[in-house]
Design a protein around this motif. Structure first.
Motif, PDB file in Angstrom:
ATOM      1  N   GLY A  83      -4.002 -23.851  -4.177  1.00 20.59           N
ATOM      2  CA  GLY A  83      -2.846 -23.997  -3.082  1.00 20.59           C
ATOM      3  C   GLY A  83      -1.663 -23.364  -3.484  1.00 20.59           C
ATOM      4  O   GLY A  83      -0.716 -24.139  -3.873  1.00 20.59           O
ATOM      5  N   ALA A  84      -1.682 -22.162  -3.905  1.00 18.21           N
ATOM      6  CA  ALA A  84      -0.768 -21.529  -4.441  1.00 18.21           C
ATOM      7  C   ALA A  84       0.685 -21.780  -3.972  1.00 18.21           C
ATOM      8  O   ALA A  84       1.042 -22.020  -2.605  1.00 18.21           O
ATOM      9  CB  ALA A  84      -0.991 -20.052  -4.285  1.00 18.21           C
ATOM     10  N   ASP A  85       1.881 -21.519  -4.754  1.00 17.80           N
ATOM     11  CA  ASP A  85       3.227 -21.917  -4.303  1.00 17.80           C
ATOM     12  C   ASP A  85       3.593 -20.889  -3.558  1.00 17.80           C
ATOM     13  O   ASP A  85       3.165 -19.844  -3.628  1.00 17.80           O
ATOM     14  CB  ASP A  85       4.039 -22.283  -5.551  1.00 17.80           C
ATOM     15  N   GLU A  86       4.610 -21.129  -2.637  1.00 12.90           N
ATOM     16  CA  GLU A  86       5.213 -20.081  -1.823  1.00 12.90           C
ATOM     17  C   GLU A  86       5.743 -18.692  -2.475  1.00 12.90           C
ATOM     18  O   GLU A  86       5.703 -17.668  -2.060  1.00 12.90           O
ATOM     19  CB  GLU A  86       6.516 -20.892  -0.830  1.00 12.90           C
ATOM     20  N   ALA A  87       6.191 -18.944  -3.926  1.00 13.05           N
ATOM     21  CA  ALA A  87       6.775 -17.850  -4.503  1.00 13.05           C
ATOM     22  C   ALA A  87       5.884 -16.887  -4.838  1.00 13.05           C
ATOM     23  O   ALA A  87       5.833 -15.563  -4.655  1.00 13.05           O
ATOM     24  CB  ALA A  87       7.602 -18.270  -5.681  1.00 13.05           C
ATOM     25  N   LEU A  88       4.495 -17.425  -5.225  1.00 14.95           N
ATOM     26  CA  LEU A  88       3.522 -16.507  -5.445  1.00 14.95           C
ATOM     27  C   LEU A  88       3.036 -15.821  -4.207  1.00 14.95           C
ATOM     28  O   LEU A  88       2.602 -14.509  -4.298  1.00 14.95           O
ATOM     29  CB  LEU A  88       2.138 -17.400  -6.156  1.00 14.95           C
ATOM     30  N   ILE A  89       2.877 -16.463  -3.077  1.00 15.51           N
ATOM     31  CA  ILE A  89       2.485 -16.028  -2.056  1.00 15.51           C
ATOM     32  C   ILE A  89       3.370 -14.769  -1.407  1.00 15.51           C
ATOM     33  O   ILE A  89       2.903 -13.765  -1.003  1.00 15.51           O
ATOM     34  CB  ILE A  89       2.225 -17.205  -0.776  1.00 15.51           C
ATOM     35  N   THR A  90       4.714 -15.089  -1.523  1.00 11.57           N
ATOM     36  CA  THR A  90       5.728 -14.128  -1.187  1.00 11.57           C
ATOM     37  C   THR A  90       5.631 -13.244  -2.080  1.00 11.57           C
ATOM     38  O   THR A  90       5.725 -11.715  -1.354  1.00 11.57           O
ATOM     39  CB  THR A  90       7.489 -14.721  -1.284  1.00 11.57           C
ATOM     40  N   LYS A  91       5.599 -12.940  -3.044  1.00 10.71           N
ATOM     41  CA  LYS A  91       5.436 -11.847  -4.186  1.00 10.71           C
ATOM     42  C   LYS A  91       4.356 -11.045  -3.652  1.00 10.71           C
ATOM     43  O   LYS A  91       4.381  -9.836  -3.809  1.00 10.71           O
ATOM     44  CB  LYS A  91       5.474 -12.395  -5.830  1.00 10.71           C
ATOM     45  N   PHE A  92       3.232 -11.728  -3.371  1.00  9.85           N
ATOM     46  CA  PHE A  92       1.812 -11.095  -3.414  1.00  9.85           C
ATOM     47  C   PHE A  92       1.909 -10.217  -1.922  1.00  9.85           C
ATOM     48  O   PHE A  92       1.562  -9.018  -1.905  1.00  9.85           O
ATOM     49  CB  PHE A  92       0.681 -12.055  -3.017  1.00  9.85           C
ATOM     50  N   VAL A  93       2.600 -10.848  -0.826  1.00  2.22           N
ATOM     51  CA  VAL A  93       2.639 -10.349   0.410  1.00  2.22           C
ATOM     52  C   VAL A  93       3.737  -8.876   0.156  1.00  2.22           C
ATOM     53  O   VAL A  93       3.751  -8.028   0.641  1.00  2.22           O
ATOM     54  CB  VAL A  93       3.153 -11.235   1.364  1.00  2.22           C
ATOM     55  N   ASP A  94       4.898  -9.122  -0.455  1.00  2.00           N
ATOM     56  CA  ASP A  94       5.854  -8.409  -0.562  1.00  2.00           C
ATOM     57  C   ASP A  94       5.440  -7.018  -1.304  1.00  2.00           C
ATOM     58  O   ASP A  94       5.848  -5.898  -0.866  1.00  2.00           O
ATOM     59  CB  ASP A  94       7.145  -8.781  -1.195  1.00  2.00           C
ATOM     60  N   LEU A  95       4.562  -7.601  -2.577  1.00  2.00           N
ATOM     61  CA  LEU A  95       4.173  -6.146  -3.087  1.00  2.00           C
ATOM     62  C   LEU A  95       3.344  -5.546  -2.103  1.00  2.00           C
ATOM     63  O   LEU A  95       3.220  -4.098  -2.475  1.00  2.00           O
ATOM     64  CB  LEU A  95       3.684  -6.614  -4.543  1.00  2.00           C
ATOM     65  N   ALA A  96       2.375  -6.189  -1.719  1.00  2.00           N
ATOM     66  CA  ALA A  96       1.369  -5.218  -0.949  1.00  2.00           C
ATOM     67  C   ALA A  96       2.033  -4.409   0.353  1.00  2.00           C
ATOM     68  O   ALA A  96       1.812  -3.377   0.647  1.00  2.00           O
ATOM     69  CB  ALA A  96       0.479  -6.421   0.114  1.00  2.00           C
ATOM     70  N   LYS A  97       3.188  -4.997   0.841  1.00  2.00           N
ATOM     71  CA  LYS A  97       3.833  -4.323   1.800  1.00  2.00           C
ATOM     72  C   LYS A  97       4.728  -3.165   1.234  1.00  2.00           C
ATOM     73  O   LYS A  97       4.763  -2.135   1.884  1.00  2.00           O
ATOM     74  CB  LYS A  97       4.786  -5.403   2.592  1.00  2.00           C
ATOM     75  N   SER A  98       5.279  -3.323   0.078  1.00  2.00           N
ATOM     76  CA  SER A  98       6.008  -2.379  -0.391  1.00  2.00           C
ATOM     77  C   SER A  98       5.491  -1.037  -0.925  1.00  2.00           C
ATOM     78  O   SER A  98       5.902   0.036  -1.382  1.00  2.00           O
ATOM     79  CB  SER A  98       7.055  -2.941  -1.525  1.00  2.00           C
ATOM     80  N   THR A  99       4.232  -1.506  -1.268  1.00  2.00           N
ATOM     81  CA  THR A  99       3.311  -0.343  -2.011  1.00  2.00           C
ATOM     82  C   THR A  99       2.370   0.177  -0.972  1.00  2.00           C
ATOM     83  O   THR A  99       1.684   1.405  -1.157  1.00  2.00           O
ATOM     84  CB  THR A  99       2.476  -0.955  -3.233  1.00  2.00           C
ATOM     85  N   GLY A 100       2.326  -0.509   0.489  1.00  2.00           N
ATOM     86  CA  GLY A 100       1.473   0.257   1.300  1.00  2.00           C
ATOM     87  C   GLY A 100       0.231  -0.015   1.167  1.00  2.00           C
ATOM     88  O   GLY A 100      -0.656   0.695   1.480  1.00  2.00           O
ATOM     89  N   ALA A 101       0.001  -1.073   0.601  1.00  2.03           N
ATOM     90  CA  ALA A 101      -1.601  -1.378  -0.001  1.00  2.03           C
ATOM     91  C   ALA A 101      -2.501  -1.841   1.158  1.00  2.03           C
ATOM     92  O   ALA A 101      -2.035  -2.303   2.107  1.00  2.03           O
ATOM     93  CB  ALA A 101      -1.525  -2.667  -0.853  1.00  2.03           C
ATOM     94  N   THR A 102      -3.716  -0.853   1.283  1.00  2.00           N
ATOM     95  CA  THR A 102      -4.668  -1.503   1.998  1.00  2.00           C
ATOM     96  C   THR A 102      -5.807  -1.657   1.389  1.00  2.00           C
ATOM     97  O   THR A 102      -6.178  -1.320   0.248  1.00  2.00           O
ATOM     98  CB  THR A 102      -4.895  -0.256   3.197  1.00  2.00           C
ATOM     99  N   LEU A 103      -6.893  -2.361   1.613  1.00  2.00           N
ATOM    100  CA  LEU A 103      -7.915  -2.843   0.988  1.00  2.00           C
ATOM    101  C   LEU A 103      -8.987  -3.269   2.099  1.00  2.00           C
ATOM    102  O   LEU A 103      -8.765  -3.834   3.194  1.00  2.00           O
ATOM    103  CB  LEU A 103      -7.634  -4.254   0.224  1.00  2.00           C
ATOM    104  N   SER A 104     -10.211  -2.832   1.577  1.00  2.00           N
ATOM    105  CA  SER A 104     -11.348  -3.305   2.578  1.00  2.00           C
ATOM    106  C   SER A 104     -12.458  -3.728   1.402  1.00  2.00           C
ATOM    107  O   SER A 104     -12.930  -2.758   0.749  1.00  2.00           O
ATOM    108  CB  SER A 104     -11.878  -2.071   3.160  1.00  2.00           C
ATOM    109  N   ILE A 105     -12.947  -5.078   1.759  1.00  2.00           N
ATOM    110  CA  ILE A 105     -14.017  -5.444   0.833  1.00  2.00           C
ATOM    111  C   ILE A 105     -15.380  -5.058   1.281  1.00  2.00           C
ATOM    112  O   ILE A 105     -15.613  -5.122   2.624  1.00  2.00           O
ATOM    113  CB  ILE A 105     -13.948  -6.984   0.933  1.00  2.00           C
ATOM    114  N   THR A 106     -16.159  -4.337   0.467  1.00  2.84           N
ATOM    115  CA  THR A 106     -17.320  -3.887   1.011  1.00  2.84           C
ATOM    116  C   THR A 106     -18.783  -4.393   0.445  1.00  2.84           C
ATOM    117  O   THR A 106     -19.815  -4.404   0.851  1.00  2.84           O
ATOM    118  CB  THR A 106     -17.544  -2.132   0.441  1.00  2.84           C
ATOM    119  N   LYS A 107     -18.587  -5.340  -0.582  1.00  2.00           N
ATOM    120  CA  LYS A 107     -19.653  -6.190  -1.234  1.00  2.00           C
ATOM    121  C   LYS A 107     -19.166  -7.251  -1.727  1.00  2.00           C
ATOM    122  O   LYS A 107     -18.003  -7.281  -2.383  1.00  2.00           O
ATOM    123  CB  LYS A 107     -20.213  -5.092  -2.445  1.00  2.00           C
TER     124      LYS A 107
END
Length: 166
Positions: A83-107
């Motif tokens: 149940g990750a804390d809000e700071a971890l979630i915010t950092k994860f989302v912000d970093l994904a957004k700022s780097t233009g991260a895309t991801l597609s799970i294939t397996k």
């Protein structure tokens, strides 16, 4: 990550070989063979208590929700182990957004006793690559492993790792 997978496979193989050699070399009065059987039963029972293995599409949808800036952090907390804390979630989302991260799970494949290893193609700052997100069974659900999230943040930007990861 591949080293950990190889190590686990090697250790599991050695454990199986040891159990087989103990069984082959023992007679009916030898107690270690009985322990080996009960251990195998305990392992099978733990595996049977796991939630059903999700498809790559299901995990991909979960991952996309986890990095979606339009989904409130409170809704995402249950998608990360512990149940990750809000700071971890915010950092994860912000970093994904700022780097233009895309991801597609294939397996998706079993990884250890209560984990899944996903294979995903990704792009960060326009650079393609492959990732292996780890999901862990917790409270009847498959969740992103907290340590994987923390390690990913640190690999992209060591300054973005929140205190809850240390």
């Amino acid at each position: 990550m591949k080293f950990r997978k190889t190590s686990r496979i090697l250790i599991a193989g050695m454990a199986i070989m040891t159990a087989l050699s103990i069984t082959a070399c023992s007679d009916d009065s030898n107690k270690p063979a009985a322990k080996s059987t009960s251990t195998t039963t305990a392992v099978a029972t733990r595996a049977a208590n796991l939630p059903p293995q999700p498809t790559p599409e299901e995990l991909n949808a979960q991952f996309q929700t986890a990095i979606d800036p339009n989904v409130p952090a409170a809704e995402k907390a249950d998608m990360i182990q512990g149940g990750a804390d809000e700071a971890l979630i915010t950092k994860f989302v912000d970093l994904a957004k700022s780097t233009g991260a895309t991801l597609s799970i294939t397996k998706v494949e079993p990884y250890g006793m209560d984990e899944l290893l996903a294979t995903a193609s990704f792009s960060i700052n326009g650079q393609p690559g492959e990732l292996q997100p780890v999901f862990v069974a917790e409270n009847g659900k498959w969740k992103l492993k907290k340590q994987w999230v923390c390690d990913s943040l640190g690999a992209i930007d060591p300054n973005s790792v929140p205190a809850s990861c240390k």
